[in-house]
Write an enzyme that holds these catalytic residues in place. Sequence first.
Site, PDB file in Angstrom:
ATOM      1  N   SER A 113       0.819  -1.205   0.000  1.00 33.77           N
ATOM      2  CA  SER A 113       0.000   0.000   0.000  1.00 33.77           C
ATOM      3  C   SER A 113       0.859   1.264   0.000  1.00 33.77           C
ATOM      4  O   SER A 113       1.911   1.313   0.643  1.00 33.77           O
ATOM      5  CB  SER A 113      -0.899   0.009   1.242  1.00 33.77           C
ATOM      6  OG  SER A 113      -1.564   1.249   1.381  1.00 33.77           O
ATOM      7  N   TYR A 136      -2.077   5.536  -4.754  1.00 32.93           N
ATOM      8  CA  TYR A 136      -3.089   6.588  -4.741  1.00 32.93           C
ATOM      9  C   TYR A 136      -2.500   7.788  -5.465  1.00 32.93           C
ATOM     10  O   TYR A 136      -1.318   8.124  -5.264  1.00 32.93           O
ATOM     11  CB  TYR A 136      -3.447   6.997  -3.311  1.00 32.93           C
ATOM     12  CG  TYR A 136      -4.249   5.976  -2.533  1.00 32.93           C
ATOM     13  CD1 TYR A 136      -5.537   5.624  -2.912  1.00 32.93           C
ATOM     14  CD2 TYR A 136      -3.716   5.368  -1.394  1.00 32.93           C
ATOM     15  CE1 TYR A 136      -6.279   4.702  -2.195  1.00 32.93           C
ATOM     16  CE2 TYR A 136      -4.443   4.451  -0.659  1.00 32.93           C
ATOM     17  CZ  TYR A 136      -5.723   4.115  -1.069  1.00 32.93           C
ATOM     18  OH  TYR A 136      -6.456   3.206  -0.357  1.00 32.93           O
ATOM     19  N   THR A 162      -5.366   2.459  -7.568  1.00 35.50           N
ATOM     20  CA  THR A 162      -6.675   2.424  -6.907  1.00 35.50           C
ATOM     21  C   THR A 162      -7.520   3.595  -7.401  1.00 35.50           C
ATOM     22  O   THR A 162      -7.105   4.753  -7.320  1.00 35.50           O
ATOM     23  CB  THR A 162      -6.517   2.486  -5.385  1.00 35.50           C
ATOM     24  OG1 THR A 162      -5.873   1.286  -4.944  1.00 35.50           O
ATOM     25  CG2 THR A 162      -7.868   2.596  -4.696  1.00 35.50           C
ATOM     26  N   LYS A 237      -7.469  -0.966 -10.030  1.00 36.90           N
ATOM     27  CA  LYS A 237      -8.144  -1.632  -8.911  1.00 36.90           C
ATOM     28  C   LYS A 237      -9.320  -0.793  -8.419  1.00 36.90           C
ATOM     29  O   LYS A 237      -9.183   0.404  -8.166  1.00 36.90           O
ATOM     30  CB  LYS A 237      -7.164  -1.844  -7.754  1.00 36.90           C
ATOM     31  CG  LYS A 237      -7.784  -2.509  -6.522  1.00 36.90           C
ATOM     32  CD  LYS A 237      -6.757  -2.654  -5.407  1.00 36.90           C
ATOM     33  CE  LYS A 237      -7.326  -3.402  -4.214  1.00 36.90           C
ATOM     34  NZ  LYS A 237      -8.384  -2.631  -3.524  1.00 36.90           N
ATOM     35  N   HIS A 261     -13.240  -2.149  -2.585  1.00 41.24           N
ATOM     36  CA  HIS A 261     -12.422  -1.620  -1.484  1.00 41.24           C
ATOM     37  C   HIS A 261     -12.807  -2.270  -0.157  1.00 41.24           C
ATOM     38  O   HIS A 261     -12.806  -1.629   0.902  1.00 41.24           O
ATOM     39  CB  HIS A 261     -12.568  -0.096  -1.398  1.00 41.24           C
ATOM     40  CG  HIS A 261     -11.314   0.609  -0.974  1.00 41.24           C
ATOM     41  ND1 HIS A 261     -10.475   1.231  -1.864  1.00 41.24           N
ATOM     42  CD2 HIS A 261     -10.742   0.800   0.243  1.00 41.24           C
ATOM     43  CE1 HIS A 261      -9.461   1.784  -1.219  1.00 41.24           C
ATOM     44  NE2 HIS A 261      -9.598   1.526   0.060  1.00 41.24           N
TER      45      HIS A 261
END
Length: 362
Positions: A113, A136, A162, A237, A261
């Site tokens: 992440s 992100y 994402t 994603k 999510h």
Amino acid sequence: MTKPDEHQPPLHLAELQANAERVLPRMVFDYYAGGAHDEITLRENRAAFERMTLHYRVLRDVSRRTTEVELFGQQLTMPVLLAPTAFHQMATEEGELATARAAAAAGTVMILSTLSTRSIEEVSAASGGRLWFQLYVYRDRVATRELVARAEAAGARALVLTVDAQVWGVRERDVRNSFQLPAGLRMANLATSGKSDFPEVEGSGLAAYANSMFDQSLSWADLEWLCSISNLPVLVKGLVRGDDAGMAMEHGAAGVIVSNHGGRQLDTAPAPISVLPEVVEGVAGRGTILMDCGVRRGTDVVKALALGASAVCIGRPILWGLATGGEAGVTEVLEMLRRELDLAMALCGARSINELTSDLVG
């Protein structure tokens, strides 16, 4: 369901979650476990799997079986990856380093992440080359470019963009608990850009951070931009529609991860397993399809692969393993799923992943 005896090893992942709830602080457990608003989608992610049946084949000679799969030129021992989840040091001191070592030992891939508590470089060194990076997109594109360049330089094998969280969902458990990172923890990947700490606010500090930092103008043009600044394959994603999957292919994606999510964004969104056939139709063979949300049993993996996914990703179970046993706990989660997958394949009459076909699922 009665709670398992804490002195007995867990037999399945639901028992492991109950064990984790006993050892984690309430704020941390609720952050990991919680979903958006009424948590309808959170529950549906499991219920959708449970409604599906497996129409197994018999007399197929399953004495020799393999769970191996290849993704982007990398051989995996099983079609189960570690989904990107944030803040692993809230579960164990080593954090993402423990996770990466367990994934590497199991012969699979960890998706790190952006919001990890250990840096890309540290985790890559522990991963044995089995690392992808989840991104992100920040309003600050210089910081975003830096993350991409660092991931590529560190040896990540793919980027996972994402796209369902540019506006943060309301996770009422986090609001109630005034969620903040515990003292001494920060988002290690953002330290160089000055974006490693939450603002001090009432309610969820993470929600305030995301809503102020993430680029809410993200569009398909930005997917093209990301593909243009990296040599790595990019997976999108967070989509649940076939037409969006087709658009992802048209704008340069190498694949998609069907996901809501973990039920943490738009409540009443569909479970990914229920829309997987639609996404497969939208991709139309042009890219790789993965799926996450709600995978807790080997039979879930069989259903997802039979309906067209190349692999699945698991998130929360990894955190339960970290909380209860660190690296060894993650290893046990992965081995538990491996054993269940192998058994489910045998009982379905399948000797390899390629023999998991859509007619098995009803």
